[in-house]
Design a protein around this motif. Sequence first.
Motif, PDB file in Angstrom:
ATOM      1  N   UNK A 569     -26.215  53.380  59.848  1.00 41.29           N
ATOM      2  CA  UNK A 569     -26.138  52.494  61.004  1.00 41.29           C
ATOM      3  C   UNK A 569     -26.158  51.045  60.544  1.00 41.29           C
ATOM      4  N   UNK A 570     -25.303  50.254  61.158  1.00 39.83           N
ATOM      5  CA  UNK A 570     -25.331  48.811  60.924  1.00 39.83           C
ATOM      6  C   UNK A 570     -26.402  48.237  61.848  1.00 39.83           C
ATOM      7  N   UNK A 571     -27.614  48.108  61.317  1.00 39.02           N
ATOM      8  CA  UNK A 571     -28.748  47.644  62.114  1.00 39.02           C
ATOM      9  C   UNK A 571     -28.627  46.165  62.425  1.00 39.02           C
ATOM     10  N   UNK A 572     -28.145  45.394  61.467  1.00 36.25           N
ATOM     11  CA  UNK A 572     -28.023  43.953  61.632  1.00 36.25           C
ATOM     12  C   UNK A 572     -26.635  43.513  61.200  1.00 36.25           C
ATOM     13  N   UNK A 573     -25.717  43.263  62.119  1.00 33.88           N
ATOM     14  CA  UNK A 573     -24.416  42.718  61.724  1.00 33.88           C
ATOM     15  C   UNK A 573     -24.590  41.373  61.027  1.00 33.88           C
TER      16      UNK A 573
END
Length: 699
Positions: A569-573
């Motif tokens: 998952x991309x938690x913080x772009x």
Amino acid sequence: MPSRPSHYPFSAIVGCDAEPLDDLGLALVLASVSPEIGGVLVRGEKGTAKSTAVRALASLLPPVRVHRGDRFSTDPDDPAQESPDGPFGTGVPVEARPVRLVELPVGATEDRVLGSLHLEQALTHGKVSYEPGLLARAHRGLLYVDEVNLLHDHLVDLLLDAAATGRATVERDGFSVEHAARFLLIGTMNPEEGELRPQLLDRFGLTVEVAAPADPAARVEVVRRRMAYDADPAAFAERYRAAEEALAARIARARAGLGRVLLSEAALLKIAQVCAAYEVDGLRADIVTARTAVAHAAWAGRTSVTSADIRRAALLALPHRRRRNPFDAPGIDEEILDRILGGEDPPPDPPPPGPDGGPADDGGDGGSGPADPADTGPEPGESPGTAEDGPAPGTPDGPGPAEPEASHGADPDPATPAEPDARAPAPAPGAAPVGAAAPYRTRKLTVRGTGEGADGRRSRATGTRGRRVGAAPPGPGTGSSLHLVETVRAAALRPRDGGRLRLHPRDLRVAVREGQETNLVLFCVDASGSMAARKRMTEVKTAILSLLLDAYRRRDKVGLVTFRGRAAELVLPPTRSVDIAAARLDGLPAGGRTPLAEGLLEAARVLRRERLRDPRTRPLLVVVTDGRATGGPGAVGRAFGAADHVAGLGVTTVVVDGESGPLRLGLAADLARRLGADHLPVSEVSAEGLGAAVKERAA
């Protein structure tokens, strides 16, 4: 006052159309009354009339007197101000002109801000002539920076110098110019797009937070007025002409009455107590709060500063100065302010001493009466009770309400137990996020080679800022600063028709400079069960938080990809907004299987997408894992295949080995070899070790 239909009227803005003004309108007005306050920073979401209010402010300010033809707008009545266009004799007429609103684009070059060599004069007539920049044009006016948080660092440095000295100095290309540069600096920003450098943040005297109104009636009124203005700007401006004239006249009266406002010693003491209570750094907060309180008193038509003036000044001048780091939320605790001010006006200064050295006779009882009521109350922060009596009941230091008797039979509130139950079962693995410790200062991280990214403070790059290392024809990646010697040399080396040297456009050469750029630091963090040990995740989160703080200072981007369970998952772009980043990082859970391949592939997708958005930004990938790929048959093979794919991107990578215990499989080392990355052993996975590891210069 003539109407300006090209600008939305200030008095037509909802919140600035009635007394008292809202925070935005009041901050702009007070900074206009007393420019020594130091400007205004307006923070808020998009579509909240930030730019509209700033552009409307200029039409309310009284005109300035200048010599005709003076490009630097020096004050004819101030002999200390000397214009580079001067000296001006008695025959040069003095005229009044409106205050200028100069907008500084975030993409402006240093030459455009400071001024530069006049190319036409230099190439056509061989004459060295100076072309003034935006700072010269903004002198005695307003300098407006929209999206000031996106301003390049070299422009921030120029603004800091001008704000500190009130002058701009240009030393380049064979000329030296110094001129006055005093302006009212106004910046607007959306915090979601990143924070402001602390040095520039402190230079803004006042700050306000704006948001769209929640009241439907207010929102309807905003839309109604805007549509009316768009339909007929001239008629709309005429409707508010009287209100604009009254507002402009009130600002002029407040300016004129500024010197008559008394700031007593007691009021100064209150201001000092307020600033000390909020633990602000330095003394600029005290000075700005005092100036704002005086301006507010003048705006209200008073001749002395009251507690109401101090309160309003503190709410505007202190919120952005008490932030110790960008993770702190702006704002101040108003209860502290109320406790210090106490709702009472500061007493006036004592009368001058009489002939015998005592106080002058004011017709009172000679001091035999009761003490000043202001002296009979408690000191700021003291409870109403006396020292002998002890704290008053119900105060934080006094006894609270009696505890309920056990015989009452009432069960305690299970939601608020007095003590945690040590026998309660621990939460399931991965159920509760592990928090980070306090961030620490990190060493500088650089990426190998020389890039061409945006100006920053991290890796080596060629661009428009830095030391001059050569010259080249104008083009992408070169600056706009003319390299006069190389231009003449190129013309001299070209075959000539006659004996006279002639310059052609193809002879132009601009300086090639070597400075520093910003980078993208992308973390790919294993949050599976094998990495879920509380201490380990705390160290990882602390290191990421510290690098995020470092990236904020260096204007970098930071992103975070995590993998656990069955997916990544991309938690913080990639972002520069440290507030959002800290919140996402704080809620990061851990536990489950280790989908290493999915994590690497997600990181590769993020890097490819960022490369399309900005091909000049060079990334650094930091993979934190023990290398154990789980999740079904072939998981290890898929992980190595994903590693080969990432290695093909040519990204500088660091693998931090999280494997522990006496039996080590060395899987993270194999992963590092596949990635062509640096491998760091588990002994360095600590708050200090990880921070040092990911900031090592990539070989």
